[in-house]
Design a protein around this motif. Structure first.
Motif, short mmCIF file in Angstrom:
data_model
loop_
_atom_site.label_atom_id
_atom_site.label_comp_id
_atom_site.label_asym_id
_atom_site.label_seq_id
_atom_site.Cartn_x
_atom_site.Cartn_y
_atom_site.Cartn_z
N ALA A 88 0.77 -0.82 -0.31
CA ALA A 88 0.15 0.01 -0.12
C ALA A 88 0.87 1.37 -0.13
N TRP A 89 2.00 0.83 0.86
CA TRP A 89 3.26 2.70 0.45
C TRP A 89 3.78 2.22 -0.95
N GLN A 90 3.96 1.42 -1.48
CA GLN A 90 3.97 1.83 -3.12
C GLN A 90 3.45 2.46 -3.58
N ASP A 91 1.90 1.54 -3.48
CA ASP A 91 1.19 2.00 -4.06
C ASP A 91 0.90 3.92 -3.83
N SER A 92 0.97 4.23 -3.13
CA SER A 92 0.22 5.71 -2.81
C SER A 92 1.86 6.68 -3.50
N GLY A 93 2.47 6.10 -3.62
CA GLY A 93 4.01 6.85 -4.85
C GLY A 93 4.08 7.83 -4.23
N ASP A 94 4.40 9.24 -4.16
CA ASP A 94 4.22 10.68 -3.96
C ASP A 94 4.18 10.87 -2.86
N LYS A 95 2.84 10.64 -2.76
CA LYS A 95 1.39 11.64 -1.70
C LYS A 95 1.88 11.50 -0.13
N GLU A 96 1.35 11.74 0.58
CA GLU A 96 1.36 11.64 1.77
C GLU A 96 0.79 11.51 2.53
N GLN A 97 -0.31 10.77 1.95
CA GLN A 97 -1.29 10.05 2.78
C GLN A 97 -1.14 9.14 1.64
N ILE A 98 -1.46 7.60 2.67
CA ILE A 98 -2.40 6.26 1.84
C ILE A 98 -3.74 6.03 2.05
N ASP A 99 -4.61 6.07 0.93
CA ASP A 99 -5.84 6.10 0.84
C ASP A 99 -6.49 5.49 0.73
N SER A 100 -7.89 4.66 0.46
CA SER A 100 -7.96 3.39 0.83
C SER A 100 -7.83 3.38 -0.27
N GLU A 101 -8.03 3.61 -1.82
CA GLU A 101 -7.85 2.63 -2.76
C GLU A 101 -6.49 2.44 -3.01
N ASN A 102 -5.54 2.78 -2.58
CA ASN A 102 -4.61 2.31 -2.41
C ASN A 102 -4.32 1.48 -1.08
N MET A 103 -5.06 0.97 -0.54
CA MET A 103 -5.06 0.23 0.39
C MET A 103 -5.54 -1.14 -0.24
N GLU A 104 -6.16 -1.22 -1.08
CA GLU A 104 -7.55 -1.82 -1.24
C GLU A 104 -6.47 -2.69 -2.45
N ARG A 105 -5.74 -2.16 -3.57
CA ARG A 105 -4.39 -2.73 -4.32
C ARG A 105 -3.96 -2.77 -3.29
N GLY A 106 -2.63 -2.52 -2.85
CA GLY A 106 -2.13 -3.32 -2.02
C GLY A 106 -2.19 -4.07 -1.30
N ILE A 107 -3.99 -4.79 -0.56
CA ILE A 107 -3.65 -5.71 -0.11
C ILE A 107 -4.24 -7.03 -1.10
N GLU A 108 -4.51 -6.46 -2.26
CA GLU A 108 -4.50 -7.12 -3.09
C GLU A 108 -3.65 -8.14 -3.34
N LEU A 109 -2.45 -7.42 -3.33
CA LEU A 109 -1.00 -7.74 -4.12
C LEU A 109 -0.01 -8.90 -3.02
N ALA A 110 -0.70 -7.75 -1.80
CA ALA A 110 -0.25 -8.63 -0.37
C ALA A 110 -0.32 -10.06 -0.25
N GLU A 111 -1.84 -10.39 -0.66
CA GLU A 111 -2.73 -11.66 -0.22
C GLU A 111 -2.18 -13.11 -1.20
N LYS A 112 -1.92 -11.95 -2.95
CA LYS A 112 -0.50 -12.80 -3.33
C LYS A 112 0.35 -12.92 -2.97
N ASP A 113 1.59 -12.39 -1.93
CA ASP A 113 2.19 -12.48 -2.04
C ASP A 113 2.82 -13.63 -0.53
N PHE A 114 1.54 -13.25 0.07
CA PHE A 114 0.94 -14.22 1.45
C PHE A 114 1.12 -15.48 0.74
N GLU A 115 0.70 -16.26 -0.52
CA GLU A 115 -0.29 -17.16 -1.60
C GLU A 115 1.05 -17.84 -1.20
#
Ligand code: ATP
Ligand code: MG
Length: 371
Positions: free
Chosen positions: A257-284
């Motif tokens: 999620a942090w990566q997805d937020s790029g240069d922004k100051e805040q990690i928002d919901s959309e960053n988090m949703e994409r982050g979670i999706e990728l993280a679930e694949k990594d975890f798997e």
């Protein structure tokens, strides 16, 4: 801003910037290191499934002990670990002595001192017990203790049994030494049931269970803040739900999620949703697959019998689905609990202990082929 560094640590063995939960074990160990040497925490075993944070904790204690008057040696339970313990301890104690004193005493470094002495005496190289005793005597002159951490313990290694037996003697001789071990549940239970080191049964056993949501939330927020960013309330809620108390997942979700937020100051919901999706694949790929590969056909058959249930499973339903005797089923129940794959929720009731494992197995019916 783009030169900010991602503060999450999604790598095995890496100590997180903020340890979520684990308060009791940390305060027990610090209390012991800070002077309460009679504490049962002096000999401790950390027990948990893959990714539950065993190595991270051992590394943390090793790095925190110096300021409390201890040097540490950290080894994995592999052939050569005894020699490794001696050598690391020699190097660590060498760094202890102030420079002036060092030249005054010997003119040679301590590492050399040990080997020189050994060479001179040496019709025979001293055994491990003699080596470690000398070291502890030297350390006690400097009012310093020796903290030994052994990761991935397994009873099948003779050296593990030898280290544990000598350690017991050192305790009896009132040496300032402590032993922290970590391992998977099945290996630890085999180790403490080994007759030759039965005293280990009295070691403090700390189970690295699921971390409470509010502890995950705090550690997540603090970790993000370390990088100068923040995380939105909705985004944080989503993260906590996806992490489900599992430390490794916290690092994966945070990292993505942090990566997805790029240069922004805040990690928002959309960053988090994409982050979670990728993280679930990594975890798997890194945890679920690895865990399933280590299971036997019988283990898998047991897990398959749990799949029709939405939440927990009754042992009686598992027995009828497996069409086996209750003795047979309870053997596999015990094996899977020891491996940290399932947990006993209450009498006669079990549930999956690894987040996402049930969904993973549901999507992989071919694993059950031929059953
Ligand atoms: N209490 C914690 N809070 C937050 N993150 C943690 C915590 N403990 C561990 N982690 C993170 O979780 C991941 C896994 O930790 P670690 O490698 O210590 O697990 P492990 O139990 O040793 O796994 P394995 O059995 O595979 O060796 C690492 O990325 C680490 O940074
Ligand atoms: Mg580990």
């Amino acid at each position: 801003m783009s030169d900010r560094i991602n503060p999450f640590t999604p790598n095995f063995g890496q100590t997180p910037r903020h340890i979520a939960g684990r308060d009791l074990m940390i305060s027990d160990i610090f209390d012991m290191l800070e002077g309460n040497i009679g504490s049962p925490a002096r000999t401790s075993i950390f027990i948990g499934a893959r990714g539950s944070g065993k190595t991270a904790l051992l590394t943390y204690f090793a790095s925190e002990c110096l300021s409390r008057g201890w040097i540490s040696v950290s080894v994995s339970c592999v052939p050569g670990m005894q020699e490794d313990i001696l050598q690391q301890a020699a190097i660590a104690s060498e760094n202890l002595i102030p420079k002036e004193k060092k030249t005054h005493i010997t003119g040679v470094s301590l590492g050399n001192l040990f080997s020189v002495e050994w060479a001179e005496e040496s019709v025979q190289k001293p055994n491990w017990r003699t080596g470690i005793t000398r070291l502890l005597e030297y350390l006690s002159e400097n009012e310093t203790g020796l903290l030994i951490t052994i990761d991935e313990v397994r009873p099948s290694l003779d050296e593990m049994i030898q280290v544990a037996s000598v350690y017991q003697l050192l305790i009896r001789e009132n040496r300032k030494v402590a032993l922290l071990m970590a391992g998977l549940p099945s290996e630890v239970s085999m180790l403490i049931n080994d007759r030759s080191v039965s005293f280990l049964r009295r070691a403090s056993q700390y189970y690295l269970e699921r971390i409470e949501d509010h502890d995950i939330e705090t550690a997540f927020r603090l970790t993000v803040a370390d990088s100068g960013k923040s995380v939105g309330t909705d985004a944080l809620d989503k993260a906590v739900r996806a992490i489900n108390g599992f430390p490794y997942m916290m690092q994966l979700v945070g990292y993505r999620a942090w990566q997805d937020s790029g240069d922004k100051e805040q990690i928002d919901s959309e960053n988090m949703e994409r982050g979670i999706e990728l993280a679930e694949k990594d975890f798997e790929s890194r945890v679920l697959k690895a865990t399933v590969n280590e299971l036997s056909r019988g283990d898998i058959a047991f897990l398959r019998a749990m799949l029709p249930d939405e939440g927990k499973s009754d042992i009686t339903s598992i027995i009828s689905r497996m069409k086996k005797s209750s003795g047979y089923v309870s053997r596999y129940r015990a094996r899977l609990i020891e491996r940290g794959v399932i947990e006993a929720v209450s009498r006669g009731v079990v549930a999956f202990a690894l987040p996402g494992l049930k969904e993973y197995l549901r999507g992989r019916k071919h694993l059950f082929g031929g059953e």
